[in-house]
Design an enzyme around this catalytic site. Structure first.
Site, PDB file in Angstrom:
ATOM      1  N   GLU A 138     106.175   4.309  80.870  1.00 30.37           N
ATOM      2  CA  GLU A 138     106.449   5.624  80.308  1.00 30.37           C
ATOM      3  C   GLU A 138     105.674   6.737  81.012  1.00 30.37           C
ATOM      4  O   GLU A 138     105.109   7.630  80.388  1.00 30.37           O
ATOM      5  CB  GLU A 138     106.127   5.644  78.803  1.00 30.37           C
ATOM      6  N   HIS A 144     111.362   3.455  59.647  1.00 26.55           N
ATOM      7  CA  HIS A 144     111.238   4.126  60.945  1.00 26.55           C
ATOM      8  C   HIS A 144     112.574   4.744  61.375  1.00 26.55           C
ATOM      9  O   HIS A 144     112.619   5.896  61.830  1.00 26.55           O
ATOM     10  CB  HIS A 144     110.749   3.134  61.996  1.00 26.55           C
ATOM     11  N   HIS A 176     111.598  11.051  68.073  1.00 26.39           N
ATOM     12  CA  HIS A 176     110.433  10.296  67.602  1.00 26.39           C
ATOM     13  C   HIS A 176     109.191  11.162  67.384  1.00 26.39           C
ATOM     14  O   HIS A 176     108.314  10.781  66.621  1.00 26.39           O
ATOM     15  CB  HIS A 176     110.113   9.163  68.576  1.00 26.39           C
ATOM     16  N   ARG A 214     111.036   7.056  81.013  1.00 25.28           N
ATOM     17  CA  ARG A 214     111.109   6.276  79.765  1.00 25.28           C
ATOM     18  C   ARG A 214     110.840   7.127  78.527  1.00 25.28           C
ATOM     19  O   ARG A 214     111.256   6.776  77.424  1.00 25.28           O
ATOM     20  CB  ARG A 214     110.137   5.094  79.816  1.00 25.28           C
ATOM     21  N   LYS A 253     106.727  -2.641  74.605  1.00 23.75           N
ATOM     22  CA  LYS A 253     105.783  -1.826  73.836  1.00 23.75           C
ATOM     23  C   LYS A 253     105.313  -2.629  72.631  1.00 23.75           C
ATOM     24  O   LYS A 253     106.127  -3.098  71.838  1.00 23.75           O
ATOM     25  CB  LYS A 253     106.445  -0.537  73.350  1.00 23.75           C
ATOM     26  N   ARG A 288      93.331 -13.108  76.417  1.00 20.42           N
ATOM     27  CA  ARG A 288      93.737 -12.118  77.425  1.00 20.42           C
ATOM     28  C   ARG A 288      95.179 -12.273  77.875  1.00 20.42           C
ATOM     29  O   ARG A 288      95.556 -11.820  78.963  1.00 20.42           O
ATOM     30  CB  ARG A 288      92.784 -12.133  78.629  1.00 20.42           C
ATOM     31  N   HIS A 328     107.530  10.334  63.972  1.00 21.96           N
ATOM     32  CA  HIS A 328     106.187   9.794  63.790  1.00 21.96           C
ATOM     33  C   HIS A 328     105.351  10.681  62.875  1.00 21.96           C
ATOM     34  O   HIS A 328     104.508  10.190  62.111  1.00 21.96           O
ATOM     35  CB  HIS A 328     105.499   9.623  65.146  1.00 21.96           C
ATOM     36  N   ASN A 381     112.233   8.327  73.416  1.00 25.50           N
ATOM     37  CA  ASN A 381     111.575   8.814  72.210  1.00 25.50           C
ATOM     38  C   ASN A 381     112.294  10.021  71.610  1.00 25.50           C
ATOM     39  O   ASN A 381     111.685  10.769  70.833  1.00 25.50           O
ATOM     40  CB  ASN A 381     110.116   9.177  72.520  1.00 25.50           C
ATOM     41  N   LYS A 420     118.779   0.688  77.730  1.00 29.36           N
ATOM     42  CA  LYS A 420     117.317   0.608  77.708  1.00 29.36           C
ATOM     43  C   LYS A 420     116.804  -0.145  78.924  1.00 29.36           C
ATOM     44  O   LYS A 420     115.768   0.220  79.497  1.00 29.36           O
ATOM     45  CB  LYS A 420     116.821  -0.050  76.426  1.00 29.36           C
ATOM     46  N   GLU A 453     118.811   4.179  66.097  1.00 32.85           N
ATOM     47  CA  GLU A 453     118.395   3.860  67.461  1.00 32.85           C
ATOM     48  C   GLU A 453     119.603   3.574  68.362  1.00 32.85           C
ATOM     49  O   GLU A 453     119.508   3.698  69.580  1.00 32.85           O
ATOM     50  CB  GLU A 453     117.427   2.676  67.460  1.00 32.85           C
TER      51      GLU A 453
END
Length: 364
Positions: free
Chosen positions: A239, A267, A250, A243, A145, A123, A254, A247, A229, A187
């Site tokens: 997000e 990517h 993106h 935030r 993330k 955990r 994606h 993206n 960032k 990026e």
């Protein structure tokens, strides 16, 4: 050595530093004052491990009595549950407890997998990002993330889980293949349109230096990207609002990655093309002018990145893209939400009519 720069992610009791310099990987002080533990686990891949694995192990020696290493296959297609299980297998076989510190040594895939494993094992155990690619140093290692891919969608299974430190050794960029460097530049470029028009000007003026790996240019690009960032993540860790601007490009990217199969394009290559489509959509919806579309497209090209969309379905390419984009995490109730450029240095998140999206997907 470059002067050491530290950028802090401000998240109250979960704040952490991003240390940026050359020579960090061989310096035990880069990893001093981490949580006490009887063991460390380095997670790396078959490309990065032979280059830097033993060096990191030596640097960790003064602090951790035992250092285990997990070496994963290299590639986006291995960002899966099997890789997570491989990490757990090593940790459980070696009786790693909840104080064990994980170290993600590699690019964005290694960082995402290691962070997710750290979030899940008992955990939650501490982890450190040691990014060795430009893309990871300026983006994926920062902000917490973590996750794995699913055949039906990228990064759909994961957790927000912050590292305790990010160590960006700029020397590791020297071993990057040119294609990987270009992928990282996508990026870097994105931060200009979404958050800092002055940085966008700087990138445009220094793009040739970045492509040719000028140490000074890369050092500034990494530092400024991390600063931008950090500002965003510090205001919106999970997000829920701001935030989402990170993206930019993106949603299209994606869809490219899921539609082509993970690993067909890097990517960052998909993000390069995705940014071009997103700025074209921004223009179609009345935000930026055509000159800005041309400007950003030329910057993506100069970085060595694709600007056109690959064909995913000969019969209905636009329909296939829309289907995939509706599975994106930013979609809500089947409505696709895009990061659009309202003006240089300012992004907004908006829905767009299918007709406008289809026009962009069709090349008009």
């Amino acid at each position: 050595m470059h002067p050491s720069h530290t950028v802090t992610i401000e998240l109250a009791d979960r704040s952490y530093p991003i240390v940026i310099s050359s020579g960090l990987l061989d310096d035990p002080s880069s990893f001093a004052h981490l949580p006490s533990a009887s063991a460390a686990v380095i997670v790396t891949n078959t490309t990065v491990g032979p280059l830097y694995g033993q060096r990191l192990e030596r640097a960790l020696g003064p602090q951790f009595p035992v250092v285990h290493t997990v070496t994963l296959p290299d590639g986006e297609q291995y960002k899966t549950w099997d890789s997570i299980a491989a990490i757990f297998d090593v940790m459980l076989r070696n009786a790693c407890d909840r104080s064990t510190v994980l170290f993600a040594l590699g690019g964005g895939v290694v960082g995402d997998i290691t962070g997710f494993a750290a979030a899940c094992y008992m955990r939650g155990v501490p982890f450190v990002q040691v990014p060795t690619t430009l893309l990871a140093q300026v983006d994926s290692s920062v902000g917490g993330k973590t996750g794995v891919n699913h055949p039906l969608g990228k990064n759909m299974i994961g957790a927000f889980y912050q590292p305790v430190r990010v160590v960006c050794d700029l020397d590791t960029l020297a071993t990057l293949p040119q294609r990987e460097l270009a992928a990282g530049l996508s990026e870097v470029i994105k931060y200009g349109p979404i958050a800092d028009a002055v940085f966008l000007d700087w990138i445009e003026q220094n793009l040739d230096a970045l492509v040719s790996r000028s140490p000074q240019a890369l050092a500034y690009a990494v530092r400024r990207s991390c600063e931008l960032k950090a500002q965003v993540v510090g205001q919106d860790e999970r997000e829920s609002g701001l935030r989402a601007i990170l993206n930019f490009g993106h949603t299209f990217a994606h869809a490219i990655e899921a539609g082509m199969g993970y690993g067909a394009w890097l990517h960052g290559e998909a993000v390069g093309s995705g940014m071009v489509q997103a700025v074209r959509l921004s223009h179609r919806l009345g935000y930026v002018d055509e000159r800005f579309v041309t400007r950003l497209t030329e910057m993506v090209q100069r970085a060595g990145l694709p600007t056109a969309l690959p064909v995913l379905d000969e019969a209905d390419n636009a329909g296939r893209y829309l289907e995939l984009m509706r599975r994106d995490k930013k979609a809500a109730g089947g409505a696709i939400r895009f990061v659009l450029i309202e003006r240089p240095g300012c992004a907004v998140v908006r829905q767009a009519p299918d007709a406008a999206v289809r026009a962009v997907l069709g090349g008009s």
